[in-house]
Structure formats: C-alpha cells, structure tokens
Write a protein that holds these residues in place. Structure first.
Motif, PDB file in Angstrom:
ATOM      1  N   CYS A   5       0.846  -1.195   0.000  1.00 28.32           N
ATOM      2  CA  CYS A   5       0.000   0.000   0.000  1.00 28.32           C
ATOM      3  C   CYS A   5       0.880   1.242   0.000  1.00 28.32           C
ATOM      4  CB  CYS A   5      -0.892  -0.019   1.253  1.00 28.32           C
ATOM      5  SG  CYS A   5      -1.984   1.414   1.391  1.00 28.32           S
ATOM      6  N   MET A   6       0.464   2.240  -0.761  1.00 23.76           N
ATOM      7  CA  MET A   6       1.158   3.528  -0.803  1.00 23.76           C
ATOM      8  C   MET A   6       0.147   4.655  -0.580  1.00 23.76           C
ATOM      9  SD  MET A   6       4.325   2.856  -1.465  1.00 23.76           S
ATOM     10  CE  MET A   6       5.256   4.036  -2.372  1.00 23.76           C
ATOM     11  N   HIS A   7       0.607   5.695   0.079  1.00 23.89           N
ATOM     12  CA  HIS A   7      -0.201   6.892   0.313  1.00 23.89           C
ATOM     13  C   HIS A   7       0.666   8.093  -0.010  1.00 23.89           C
ATOM     14  CE1 HIS A   7      -1.525  10.303   2.874  1.00 23.89           C
ATOM     15  NE2 HIS A   7      -2.690   9.955   2.346  1.00 23.89           N
ATOM     16  N   GLY A   8       0.062   9.117  -0.615  1.00 21.05           N
ATOM     17  CA  GLY A   8       0.876  10.279  -0.900  1.00 21.05           C
ATOM     18  C   GLY A   8       0.127  11.419  -1.549  1.00 21.05           C
ATOM     19  N   TYR A   9       0.939  12.358  -2.026  1.00 14.43           N
ATOM     20  CA  TYR A   9       0.446  13.621  -2.562  1.00 14.43           C
ATOM     21  C   TYR A   9       1.126  13.913  -3.887  1.00 14.43           C
ATOM     22  CZ  TYR A   9      -0.956  13.925   2.262  1.00 14.43           C
ATOM     23  OH  TYR A   9      -1.508  13.645   3.491  1.00 14.43           O
ATOM     24  N   VAL A  10       0.319  14.398  -4.835  1.00 13.32           N
ATOM     25  CA  VAL A  10       0.819  14.817  -6.142  1.00 13.32           C
ATOM     26  C   VAL A  10       0.621  16.323  -6.213  1.00 13.32           C
ATOM     27  CG1 VAL A  10       0.701  14.450  -8.628  1.00 13.32           C
ATOM     28  CG2 VAL A  10      -0.015  12.624  -7.069  1.00 13.32           C
ATOM     29  N   ARG A  11       1.688  17.048  -6.538  1.00 11.14           N
ATOM     30  CA  ARG A  11       1.621  18.510  -6.571  1.00 11.14           C
ATOM     31  C   ARG A  11       1.952  19.021  -7.969  1.00 11.14           C
ATOM     32  NH1 ARG A  11       0.763  19.393  -1.447  1.00 11.14           N
ATOM     33  NH2 ARG A  11       1.772  18.115   0.134  1.00 11.14           N
ATOM     34  N   GLY A  12       1.505  20.227  -8.237  1.00 15.14           N
ATOM     35  CA  GLY A  12       1.714  20.857  -9.538  1.00 15.14           C
ATOM     36  C   GLY A  12       0.368  21.299 -10.084  1.00 15.14           C
ATOM     37  N   HIS A  13       0.267  21.325 -11.413  1.00 13.38           N
ATOM     38  CA  HIS A  13      -1.002  21.648 -12.067  1.00 13.38           C
ATOM     39  C   HIS A  13      -1.743  20.325 -12.236  1.00 13.38           C
ATOM     40  CE1 HIS A  13      -3.917  23.762 -14.438  1.00 13.38           C
ATOM     41  NE2 HIS A  13      -3.714  22.980 -15.483  1.00 13.38           N
ATOM     42  N   VAL A  14      -2.440  19.908 -11.140  1.00 15.18           N
ATOM     43  CA  VAL A  14      -3.047  18.580 -11.106  1.00 15.18           C
ATOM     44  C   VAL A  14      -4.547  18.614 -10.814  1.00 15.18           C
ATOM     45  CG1 VAL A  14      -0.905  17.374 -10.579  1.00 15.18           C
ATOM     46  CG2 VAL A  14      -2.297  18.251  -8.706  1.00 15.18           C
ATOM     47  N   GLN A  15      -5.115  19.797 -10.699  1.00 18.95           N
ATOM     48  CA  GLN A  15      -6.566  19.908 -10.537  1.00 18.95           C
ATOM     49  C   GLN A  15      -7.131  20.613 -11.769  1.00 18.95           C
ATOM     50  OE1 GLN A  15      -8.066  21.311  -6.787  1.00 18.95           O
ATOM     51  NE2 GLN A  15      -6.665  20.018  -5.608  1.00 18.95           N
TER      52      GLN A  15
END
Length: 91
Positions: A5-15
């Motif tokens: 299992c992995m948990h995390g955050y993606v940042r940048g122009h991602v929305q």
C-alpha cells in the motif's frame, strides 16, 4: 507476489485536468484498490494498494499524470494495508 500500500500527494497543475478520473482509470486497469481526492491546497491525495508490480506502475504514472497535467512533485510513503475494496474518486 506481495500486496503493498502507498499513500501520498501529487503537486503541480493537477486539478482541473482530469487527474482524479485518469488516476481512477489507471488504478482500475491495474486492479488496484484505494481512492483519490483533490485537496484545498491544489494537490491531489492518493492511497492505493495491490500487487507490488501494479502499485509501482501506478506510482510511475503519477510522476507525470495525464496529458494536461504538470506534475512538479510526488511524495509517496508505504503504509500498512488498509483493506479497501475497489478504487473510488473522493470529493
């Protein structure tokens, strides 16, 4: 092969670029369980678990995301298995 299992955050122009929808499609294609959601700070949070090779494949995909996204950072950490079933987009 082991499940991880992995948990995390993606940042940048991602929305606003279909990131959650594409992540859900990739996870389903890889037979992964978990969820993805947008955060108020503009990041995307994700948790996914499954066979190690599939988890690693999604992690690699998250580094670039869908065509219209511009990922500038990815933070992923291993987690204990959460026992989730299916992959969903959270709001």
């Amino acid at each position: 092969m082991a499940r991880i299992c992995m948990h995390g955050y993606v940042r940048g122009h991602v929305q606003g670029v279909g990131f959650r929808q594409h992540t859900e499609e990739q996870a389903e294609r890889l037979n992964l369980d978990g969820w993805v959601r947008n955060l108020p700070d503009g990041a995307v949070e994700v948790l996914f678990e499954g066979e190690e090779d599939a988890v690693n494949e999604l992690a690699a995909w998250l580094e670039k995301g869908p065509e219209r996204a511009k990922v500038t950072g990815l933070e992923l950490e291993p987690q204990a298995l959460q026992g989730v079933t299916g992959f969903v987009m959270r709001r």
